[in-house]
Scaffold this active site. Structure first.
Site, PDB file in Angstrom:
ATOM      1  N   ASP A  89       0.857  -1.187   0.000  1.00  0.00           N
ATOM      2  CA  ASP A  89       0.000   0.000   0.000  1.00  0.00           C
ATOM      3  C   ASP A  89       0.896   1.241   0.000  1.00  0.00           C
ATOM      4  O   ASP A  89       1.814   1.337   0.814  1.00  0.00           O
ATOM      5  CB  ASP A  89      -0.869  -0.056   1.272  1.00  0.00           C
ATOM      6  CG  ASP A  89      -1.797   1.138   1.397  1.00  0.00           C
ATOM      7  OD1 ASP A  89      -1.986   1.843   0.393  1.00  0.00           O
ATOM      8  OD2 ASP A  89      -2.333   1.340   2.504  1.00  0.00           O
ATOM      9  N   ASN A 110      -0.564   4.565  -0.192  1.00  0.00           N
ATOM     10  CA  ASN A 110      -1.236   5.770   0.306  1.00  0.00           C
ATOM     11  C   ASN A 110      -1.936   5.545   1.652  1.00  0.00           C
ATOM     12  O   ASN A 110      -2.749   6.359   2.081  1.00  0.00           O
ATOM     13  CB  ASN A 110      -2.238   6.311  -0.739  1.00  0.00           C
ATOM     14  CG  ASN A 110      -3.336   5.297  -1.036  1.00  0.00           C
ATOM     15  OD1 ASN A 110      -3.325   4.182  -0.485  1.00  0.00           O
ATOM     16  ND2 ASN A 110      -4.285   5.659  -1.872  1.00  0.00           N
ATOM     17  N   ASP A 165      -4.308   3.640   2.680  1.00  0.00           N
ATOM     18  CA  ASP A 165      -5.749   3.407   2.824  1.00  0.00           C
ATOM     19  C   ASP A 165      -6.013   1.936   3.155  1.00  0.00           C
ATOM     20  O   ASP A 165      -7.165   1.497   3.202  1.00  0.00           O
ATOM     21  CB  ASP A 165      -6.517   3.834   1.559  1.00  0.00           C
ATOM     22  CG  ASP A 165      -6.137   2.992   0.346  1.00  0.00           C
ATOM     23  OD1 ASP A 165      -5.207   2.149   0.454  1.00  0.00           O
ATOM     24  OD2 ASP A 165      -6.752   3.166  -0.728  1.00  0.00           O
ATOM     25  N   ASP A 175      -1.623  -1.013  -3.941  1.00  0.00           N
ATOM     26  CA  ASP A 175      -1.924  -0.215  -5.137  1.00  0.00           C
ATOM     27  C   ASP A 175      -0.748  -0.190  -6.109  1.00  0.00           C
ATOM     28  O   ASP A 175       0.311  -0.762  -5.830  1.00  0.00           O
ATOM     29  CB  ASP A 175      -2.340   1.208  -4.718  1.00  0.00           C
ATOM     30  CG  ASP A 175      -1.384   1.780  -3.679  1.00  0.00           C
ATOM     31  OD1 ASP A 175      -0.177   1.499  -3.784  1.00  0.00           O
ATOM     32  OD2 ASP A 175      -1.849   2.480  -2.755  1.00  0.00           O
ATOM     33  N   ASP A 223      -4.071  -9.373 -16.321  1.00  0.00           N
ATOM     34  CA  ASP A 223      -5.047 -10.437 -16.164  1.00  0.00           C
ATOM     35  C   ASP A 223      -6.269 -10.081 -17.007  1.00  0.00           C
ATOM     36  O   ASP A 223      -6.837  -9.000 -16.841  1.00  0.00           O
ATOM     37  CB  ASP A 223      -5.442 -10.521 -14.680  1.00  0.00           C
ATOM     38  CG  ASP A 223      -5.834 -11.908 -14.252  1.00  0.00           C
ATOM     39  OD1 ASP A 223      -6.532 -12.580 -15.017  1.00  0.00           O
ATOM     40  OD2 ASP A 223      -5.447 -12.310 -13.141  1.00  0.00           O
ATOM     41  N   ASP A 278      -8.142 -15.467 -17.681  1.00  0.00           N
ATOM     42  CA  ASP A 278      -8.974 -16.066 -16.639  1.00  0.00           C
ATOM     43  C   ASP A 278      -9.945 -17.092 -17.239  1.00  0.00           C
ATOM     44  O   ASP A 278     -10.545 -16.838 -18.300  1.00  0.00           O
ATOM     45  CB  ASP A 278      -9.767 -14.926 -15.979  1.00  0.00           C
ATOM     46  CG  ASP A 278     -10.482 -15.347 -14.716  1.00  0.00           C
ATOM     47  OD1 ASP A 278      -9.796 -15.679 -13.740  1.00  0.00           O
ATOM     48  OD2 ASP A 278     -11.729 -15.319 -14.698  1.00  0.00           O
ATOM     49  N   GLU A 327      -5.818 -19.740 -18.037  1.00  0.00           N
ATOM     50  CA  GLU A 327      -6.213 -20.543 -16.882  1.00  0.00           C
ATOM     51  C   GLU A 327      -7.248 -21.553 -17.366  1.00  0.00           C
ATOM     52  O   GLU A 327      -8.302 -21.162 -17.857  1.00  0.00           O
ATOM     53  CB  GLU A 327      -6.817 -19.652 -15.788  1.00  0.00           C
ATOM     54  CG  GLU A 327      -7.112 -20.436 -14.521  1.00  0.00           C
ATOM     55  CD  GLU A 327      -8.141 -19.769 -13.608  1.00  0.00           C
ATOM     56  OE1 GLU A 327      -8.094 -20.003 -12.406  1.00  0.00           O
ATOM     57  OE2 GLU A 327      -9.008 -19.027 -14.121  1.00  0.00           O
ATOM     58  N   ASP A 349      -5.705 -18.177  -5.572  1.00  0.00           N
ATOM     59  CA  ASP A 349      -6.872 -19.023  -5.296  1.00  0.00           C
ATOM     60  C   ASP A 349      -6.508 -20.256  -4.477  1.00  0.00           C
ATOM     61  O   ASP A 349      -7.387 -21.075  -4.173  1.00  0.00           O
ATOM     62  CB  ASP A 349      -7.496 -19.532  -6.612  1.00  0.00           C
ATOM     63  CG  ASP A 349      -8.106 -18.412  -7.438  1.00  0.00           C
ATOM     64  OD1 ASP A 349      -8.569 -17.424  -6.853  1.00  0.00           O
ATOM     65  OD2 ASP A 349      -8.112 -18.541  -8.676  1.00  0.00           O
TER      66      ASP A 349
HETATM   67  C1  NOJ Z   1     -10.401 -17.558 -11.624  1.00  0.00           C
HETATM   68  C2  NOJ Z   1      -9.725 -16.538 -10.775  1.00  0.00           C
HETATM   69  O1  NOJ Z   1      -8.407 -16.948 -10.538  1.00  0.00           O
HETATM   70  C3  NOJ Z   1     -10.544 -16.411  -9.513  1.00  0.00           C
HETATM   71  O2  NOJ Z   1      -9.894 -15.647  -8.535  1.00  0.00           O
HETATM   72  C4  NOJ Z   1     -11.882 -15.826  -9.888  1.00  0.00           C
HETATM   73  O3  NOJ Z   1     -12.722 -15.820  -8.759  1.00  0.00           O
HETATM   74  C5  NOJ Z   1     -12.565 -16.648 -10.984  1.00  0.00           C
HETATM   75  N1  NOJ Z   1     -11.669 -17.028 -12.033  1.00  0.00           N
HETATM   76  C6  NOJ Z   1     -13.677 -15.858 -11.616  1.00  0.00           C
HETATM   77  O4  NOJ Z   1     -13.159 -14.834 -12.423  1.00  0.00           O
END
Ligand code: NOJ
Length: 544
Positions: free
Chosen positions: A21, A23, A25, A29, A98, A199, A242, A317
């Site tokens: 971080d 700033n 908050d 960032d 991403d 993603d 992914e 995740d």
């Molecule tokens: C995979 C991402 O890595 C995860 O964090 C996200 O919740 C789901 N796709 C939905 O976008």
């Protein structure tokens, strides 16, 4: 082998909310990332993949995008982004964004228009089916629980969403949607972005009427079109999809060497993909070394010369690798280095998730109020609804939850681990006084310096990128060994998975005229491994 920069590269994943971080908050960032670029340069990585920083209501931590061409104010603004690109360029660090192309936020302008009326030009950007309230079009479920269909009373229609209702799925069968997305990607490429992580790419071609969510019939056709219309315009671009539901056959198409689709995919077979559906409660399965060997070896062998692997243990995740499989915490440092050797010795592009290079661990909050992840909260409610106790639900979330990876990066011993001077959006892991970057940078034997070394080895020795893989000592239940060999060089990697001593037989030639490139103990015996000991031997073949 075709020489692509990413074949000898190591990529570092930043989860921006929790990195640094600037700033105060309480939320990490872009300014914070810039402030820590020297650290990343010291680590030696080649590129950073940044989890989404686009404008977003943050229902799913930025994986719900309301404007693909703007920065969310919690992270900064477009000027900050331009500055990040400039500062990364100075250090030869590439930026990978991403891309969430399967769904948008329900706050995206397209969706706001789409739900106004059935004849709105944006209506068909999403997937709608008629129905009667209370009678969903079919039984499809969302990954985070509940039906995949959400009712919009004003329209008398349901829309389809594979994650939360605030993440409506985009309709990839609509050519206009695809073209809009391609234009947006080209815009980022023109700004200097050099790679993309895509993603849930294996979900884009869904066919809800056929109850097909993953690997829809048109998936590869769409990915080829996407690649042609965007990434292929610049040969330097790296892409990683992914693909949690992909098998070898599909991964070979995704990562085909002719570059017709992507550079590589994240497959999750070795992590036994975390996203499970409503009826399954989501457990990390008990660890089985023989199964891990089988899975990782299959991917190494099958993709050799035809595709390309990504290599990873951690991401935003997943639970942390040093805590994932009930590893003995007494050997946290040894096992962190061992896991690193096992992976970095393989063929593919290694990904390091922030804090992995410090051996950061899972966190155990006692109450659901300390958790932030929408998936964890939904799971908690579902479990309570099905009669589990609060304790049982928390126990599962502690072991398996995504917030394990999302606690603030542990920079130093100061308040909140040096992440912020404000109140962090999620509590830090209380172990930051023992595990932090400042201490590890000073200690030449730290996990941090071990990762630095592995990153350098990949650059120095071609065998890391090129060598053919062959599993050794297959039935050994205590250690994982493999050979990598080319015409001129070979590597032997051996890793113990037990907290006691174990017998091992390393080929004589490596003991005789090999060089020990990496080991997590100062001294080791030829025929015995110490707890979680790992070694990487190297040898030139003409030494025979
Ligand atoms: C995979 C991402 O890595 C995860 O964090 C996200 O919740 C789901 N796709 C939905 O976008």
């Amino acid at each position: 082998m075709e020489k692509k920069w990413w074949k000898t590269a190591v990529i570092y994943q930043i989860y921006p909310k929790s990195f640094q971080d600037s700033n105060n908050d309480g939320i990490g960032d872009i300014g914070g990332i810039i402030n820590r670029l020297d650290y990343l340069e010291e680590l030696g990585i080649d590129a950073i993949w940044i989890s989404p920083i686009y404008k977003s209501p943050q229902v799913d931590s930025g994986y719900d995008i309301s404007d693909y061409q703007d920065i969310d104010p919690i992270f900064g603004n477009m000027e900050d982004m331009d500055r990040l690109i400039e500062e990364c360029n100075k250090r030869n660090i590439r930026i990978i964004m991403d891309l969430v192309l399967n769904h948008s936020s329900d706050q995206h302008r397209w969706f706001q228009e789409a739900k106004k009326s059935k004849d709105n030009p944006y209506h068909d950007y999403y997937i709608w089916r008629d129905g009667k309230e209370g009678e969903v079009p079919n039984e499809m479920m969302a990954y985070f629980g509940g039906s995949a269909w959400e009712w919009v009373p004003e329209l008398g229609q349901y829309y389809f969403h594979q994650f939360t209702p605030e993440q409506p799925d985009l309709n990839w069968h609509n050519e206009k949607v695809r073209q809009e997305l391609y234009q947006m990607i080209c815009w980022w490429m023109d700004k200097g972005i050099q790679g993309f992580r895509l993603d849930v790419i294996d979900l884009i071609a869904k066919e809800p009427d056929l109850c097909i969510a993953e690997n829809g019939p048109k998936l590869h056709e769409y990915v080829r079109e996407l690649s042609r219309s965007t990434f292929q315009k610049k040969p330097e671009i790296v892409t990683v999809g992914e693909a949690g539901n992909t098998g070898v056959e599909s991964a070979l198409l995704f990562s085909a060497q002719d570059g017709s689709e992507l550079s590589m995919v994240f497959q999750f077979e070795h992590m036994d993909m975390a996203h499970k559906k409503e009826n399954q409660i989501n457990w990390v399965l008990p660890f089985d070394l023989l199964e891990l060997k089988e899975i990782l070896s299959k991917w190494q062998v099958e993709l050799y010369g035809k595709g390309w692997n990504s290599l990873f243990w951690d991401n935003h995740d997943q639970p942390r690798i040093v805590s994932r499989w009930d590893n003995d915490p007494t050997y946290r440092e040894e096992s962190a280095k061992m896991y690193a050797m096992l992976l970095h010795g393989m063929q593919g592009t290694p990904f390091i998730y922030q804090g992995e290079e410090l051996g950061m661990t899972n966190v155990a909050f006692d109450s659901i109020t300390d958790y932030r992840d929408i998936a964890a909260k939904n799971l908690y409610d579902r479990m309570l609804g099905r009669g589990y106790t609060k304790e049982e639900a928390i126990e599962l979330i502690q072991k398996d939850g995504r917030d394990n990876a999302r606690t603030p990066m542990q920079w130093d011993k100061s308040l909140h681990a040096g992440f912020t001077k404000g109140t962090p959006w999620i509590k830090e892991n209380p172990n930051y006084e023992e595990i932090n970057a400042e201490d590890e940078r000073k200690d030449p034997n730290s996990i941090f310096h071990f990762y630095r070394k592995l990153i350098q080895l990949r650059k120095e020795y071609a065998i890391f990128a090129d060598g053919k893989y062959c599993l050794q000592d297959k039935e050994n239940k205590e250690s994982f060994s493999y050979l990598r060999s080319s015409d001129t060089e070979e590597l032997y990697v051996v890793c113990s998975f037990v907290n006691g001593c174990s017998k091992v037989s390393i080929p004589e030639r490596f003991l005789k005229d090999g060089v020990l490139l990496a080991c997590n103990y100062e001294e080791s015996l030829p025929e015995q491994l110490q707890p979680y000991e790992g070694r990487i031997y190297y040898r030139k073949k003409n030494a025979e």
